[in-house]
Design an enzyme around this catalytic site. Structure first.
Site, PDB file in Angstrom:
ATOM      1  N   TYR A   1      63.163  -8.924 -39.745  1.00 47.09           N
ATOM      2  CA  TYR A   1      62.763  -7.573 -40.177  1.00 47.09           C
ATOM      3  C   TYR A   1      62.361  -7.601 -41.649  1.00 47.09           C
ATOM      4  CZ  TYR A   1      63.415  -2.713 -41.696  1.00 47.09           C
ATOM      5  OH  TYR A   1      63.256  -1.462 -42.258  1.00 47.09           O
TER       6      TYR A   1
ATOM      7  N   SER B   1      60.595  -1.743 -47.171  1.00 53.07           N
ATOM      8  CA  SER B   1      62.052  -1.761 -47.311  1.00 53.07           C
ATOM      9  C   SER B   1      62.429  -2.670 -48.468  1.00 53.07           C
ATOM     10  CB  SER B   1      62.704  -2.286 -46.030  1.00 53.07           C
ATOM     11  OG  SER B   1      64.089  -2.514 -46.212  1.00 53.07           O
TER      12      SER B   1
END
Length: 256
Positions: free
Chosen positions: A165, A151
Site C-alpha cells: 500500500y 498517504s
C-alpha cells in the site's frame, strides 16, 4: 466562466471513493462551497446515495455513480455521467484500498498486491487521464484542478502492515508530480494531499481495530486526524487560493 492559471470556480467535482470516511467529508465540504458533486463508489450504494443527498441538501446537484476506478470502461462512464451536471472543474482521486491483509511483504498474496496497485495507481492514472482530456485547454477545456489523495505511508513505508500500500502511494506522488509538469501550462493544476493516521473505519475493516490507539501516541499532536481536517486541505488545493501551487505533496499528518 473562463478560468486561468489552473484556478477553479464552482462547477462539477468528481470525488472517487466518495461514499465513506475522508471521501464523504470532501463531498460534503465541496457542496458547502458551491460545487456540484459526483460521489463515486464501487460497492454498497446506500452510503453513496446518503452522501449525495447531503450534497443536495446544500442546494446543489449531487449524483452517486458506481464505478470501479481500476476498470477503464467504468471510469469513462463515470466521467460521462458527470458531464450531465455541467463542466468539469475538479477531480479528487481518493479511492484506494489496502487489500485488508496486514502483514509483512513476504506474507502477502500476489493477487492482493496486484489489486491494490490496480486500484490505487491504475485508478488514479485512468481518472487523471479522463480529467485532463476534459479540463486541459489543449483539449478544448477551460482548466481545473486535480487533487490526488496519497498517504504519509509513502514516506514511512508501513513496514509490517502494508508495504505494498505504501508503495502504491509513493507511485501516486510520482505520477502526480510528473503530470503536474505536463499540464500546468494547460490550465490544470495537479497536487497531492497525503494524510497521516486518520480516524475512519479503514483500520477496523482491515483487521486492526487497535491501530489508532497504538499509533496515536507517536504523533506529535498525540491524536489521529479527522476526515474533515483532510477535506479542508483538499478543498484549499482545489480553490483559487492555491493558484500558484503545482506538483506539491501536502502532508496532513499531525507532524508524524
Amino acid at each position: 466562466m473562463t478560468r486561468t492559471g489552473g484556478e477553479v470556480a464552482t462547477g462539477v467535482l468528481v470525488v472517487t471513493g466518495g461514499s465513506r470516511g475522508i471521501g464523504a467529508k470532501i463531498c460534503e465540504l465541496a457542496a458547502e462551497r458551491g460545487y456540484a458533486v459526483v460521489v463515486n463508489y464501487s460497492g454498497d450504494p446506500a452510503p453513496a446515495e446518503a452522501v449525495a443527498e447531503r450534497v443536495r441538501a446544500h442546494g446543489g446537484p449531487g449524483l452517486a455513480v458506481r464505478a470501479d476506478v481500476a476498470d477503464e470502461q467504468q471510469v469513462s462512464a463515470l466521467f460521462t455521467a458527470a458531464e450531465a451536471l455541467g463542466p468539469l472543474v475538479g477531480v479528487v482521486n481518493n479511492a484506494a484500498i489496502t487489500g485488508n491483509t496486514p502483514g509483512r511483504l513476504d506474507e502477502q498474496r500476489a493477487d492482493t498486491v496486484r489489486r491494490v496497485l490496480e486500484v490505487n495507481v491504475g485508478g488514479v492514472f485512468l481518472c487523471c487521464r479522463e480529467a485532463v482530456r476534459r479540463m486541459s485547454i489543449k483539449h478544448g477545456g477551460a482548466g481545473g484542478a486535480i487533487v490526488n489523495v496519497s498517504s504519509t505511508a509513502a514516506r514511512t513505508g508501513s513496514a509490517g502492515e502494508w508495504v505494498h500500500y505504501a508503495a502504491s502511494k509513493a507511485a501516486v506522488n510520482t505520477l502526480s508530480f510528473g503530470l503536474a509538469q505536463e499540464v500546468a501550462d494547460e490550465g490544470v493544476r495537479v497536487n497531492v494531499v497525503a494524510p497521516g493516521l486518520v480516524e475512519t473505519g479503514l483500520h477496523e475493516a482491515a483487521g486492526l481495530p487497535d491501530r489508532i490507539a497504538r499509533i496515536a501516541p507517536a504523533i506529535p499532536l498525540r491524536r489521529p486526524g479527522q476526515p474533515a481536517e483532510i477535506a479542508e486541505a483538499v478543498l484549499w488545493l482545489l480553490s483559487p487560493a492555491a493558484s500558484y501551487t503545482v506538483g506539491a505533496v501536502l502532508e496532513v499528518g499531525g507532524g508524524r
